[in-house]
Design a protein around this motif. Structure first.
Motif: not given
Length: 303
Positions: A110-115, A271-281
Motif C-alpha cells: 500500500g506504500a503507507v508510512a508507519s510508526v 517519504g523517509e521511513p521512521h527508525p521505529c517503523d513496521i520493519r523495526f516492529g
C-alpha cells in the motif's frame, strides 16, 4: 491528516484519543471498538463519532491509530494498510513473526508510512541519548531492567491489571519491546545461531541474553510481578567510551504519543521511513518469538 482510532480501552482513552483530538495537524475522524457502547462514549468525550465497521472507518481516513491487544491489532493493521491507511501502531505489533510480516507486507504493497509507539523512543531526553549512543558505537555490553509490580501479590487493581493479553503473555511481550527499543539501536541487530537465550525467573520474570552484530552482548531483566520496592526501568551501556545510562523520560506517555503522531506526519510528508517503523516492529517481534521458543526448550525456573 484524518486519523481514525481503533480501540476503547484505558490506553486508548488516556493517551490516544485525547492526544489525537488535541493535535493541531490532525482530525480525529472517528473511533471503532469491539464494544460499541464504549466506542460511542469515547467518541463523544473527544468530539468525534463512533463507527460500527472498521472498514468504513478506513474508507474515511488517511491513517489509523491502534490501541488494541497485539493479536487483535495485527489483522486490523494489515486491513487498514491494504485500504491505503498510514499506520500508528502500538507495541508489540503482533505476537507472532508471521502476523508481523503480514502487516509489513500490506504496508509495503500500500506504500503507507508507519510508526510504532515505543514510549521511550518518543521522549526527547531518552530519544536523544539513544541516537547519540548509536552514533558513537564501540559498546561492549549492556544491561536493561524493565521491572514492574503490575501483577505482584498485593498490588492494587488498576486499569491495566484487567488486561487479559498482558496476563497471558507476561513481561516478555509487554515490557520486552521497550528494552529492545533501546538495546537494538545502541548495539545493533541480534544475529547468529543461539543469539537469543531466555530463562524464567519468579512469576513472569524473564532474563534475556542477546548477542548483537559485531559481537557485543546484552542482558535484560523483564517482569510484571516484581515486588513494588524492586520496580523500575533503566539501561546501562559499557564500552570504549566508558559507562552511560539511559536518562529518565520527562514528558509522560500522552506527550510522547503526540510526538509519535508528529513522526508519522513527518514520514508521510517526506517519504523517509521512521527508525521505529513496521520493519523495526517486525524485528522486535521476531526476537521476542525466539525468546519464547527458547523458554519452551529450557528449564522452567532459574537458579
Amino acid at each position: 491528516m484524518r486519523i481514525g482510532l481503533l480501540g476503547t480501552g484505558p490506553w486508548a482513552a488516556r493517551v490516544h484519543a485525547p492526544a489525537l483530538a488535541a493535535h493541531p495537524d490532525v482530525t480525529l475522524t472517528g473511533v471503532w471498538g469491539r464494544r460499541p457502547g464504549a466506542a460511542a462514549q469515547l467518541a463523544a468525550a473527544n468530539g468525534t463519532r463512533a463507527y460500527d465497521d472498521p472498514d468504513a472507518l478506513f474508507a474515511d481516513v488517511d491513517a489509523v491509530s491502534i490501541a488494541l491487544p497485539p493479536d487483535v491489532q495485527a489483522p486490523l493493521a494489515a486491513r487498514a494498510a491494504a485500504a491505503g491507511c498510514h499506520l500508528l501502531l502500538d507495541k508489540p505489533v503482533a505476537t507472532t513473526a508471521g502476523d508481523a510480516h503480514r502487516i509489513a507486507a500490506a504496508a509495503g504493497r500500500g506504500a503507507v508510512a508507519s510508526v510504532v509507539f515505543f514510549t521511550v523512543r518518543h521522549d526527547p531526553a531518552p530519544e536523544t541519548w539513544i541516537t547519540e549512543q548509536a552514533a558513537k558505537g564501540g559498546w561492549f555490553t549492556a544491561h536493561a531492567d524493565w521491572v514492574a509490580s503490575l501483577f505482584a501479590d498485593g498490588s492494587p487493581p488498576g486499569p491495566f491489571t484487567e488486561s487479559p493479553w498482558r496476563r497471558e503473555r507476561g513481561a516478555l511481550w509487554d515490557v520486552g519491546p521497550h528494552a529492545l527499543s533501546v538495546l537494538l539501536p545502541a548495539l545493533g541487530d541480534v544475529t547468529g545461531p543461539d543469539a537469543v537465550r531466555a530463562v524464567r525467573g519468579p512469576g513472569d520474570t524473564v532474563q534475556l541474553v542477546l548477542r548483537h552484530t559485531g559481537g557485543a552482548t546484552s542482558t535484560a531483566t523483564l517482569s510484571l510481578t516484581a515486588p513494588a520496592a524492586a520496580a523500575g526501568a533503566g539501561v546501562e551501556l559499557r564500552g570504549e567510551h566508558g559507562v552511560t545510562t539511559l536518562p529518565d523520560g520527562g514528558i509522560g506517555p500522552e506527550a510522547a504519543f503526540a510526538r509519535a503522531v508528529d513522526a508519522l506526519l513527518d514520514s508521510v510528508r517526506t517519504g523517509e521511513p521512521h527508525p521505529c517503523d513496521i520493519r523495526f516492529g517486525v524485528r522486535v517481534t521476531e526476537i521476542l518469538e525466539a525468546a519464547e521458543a527458547d523458554l519452551a526448550r529450557g528449564p522452567a525456573t532459574a537458579g
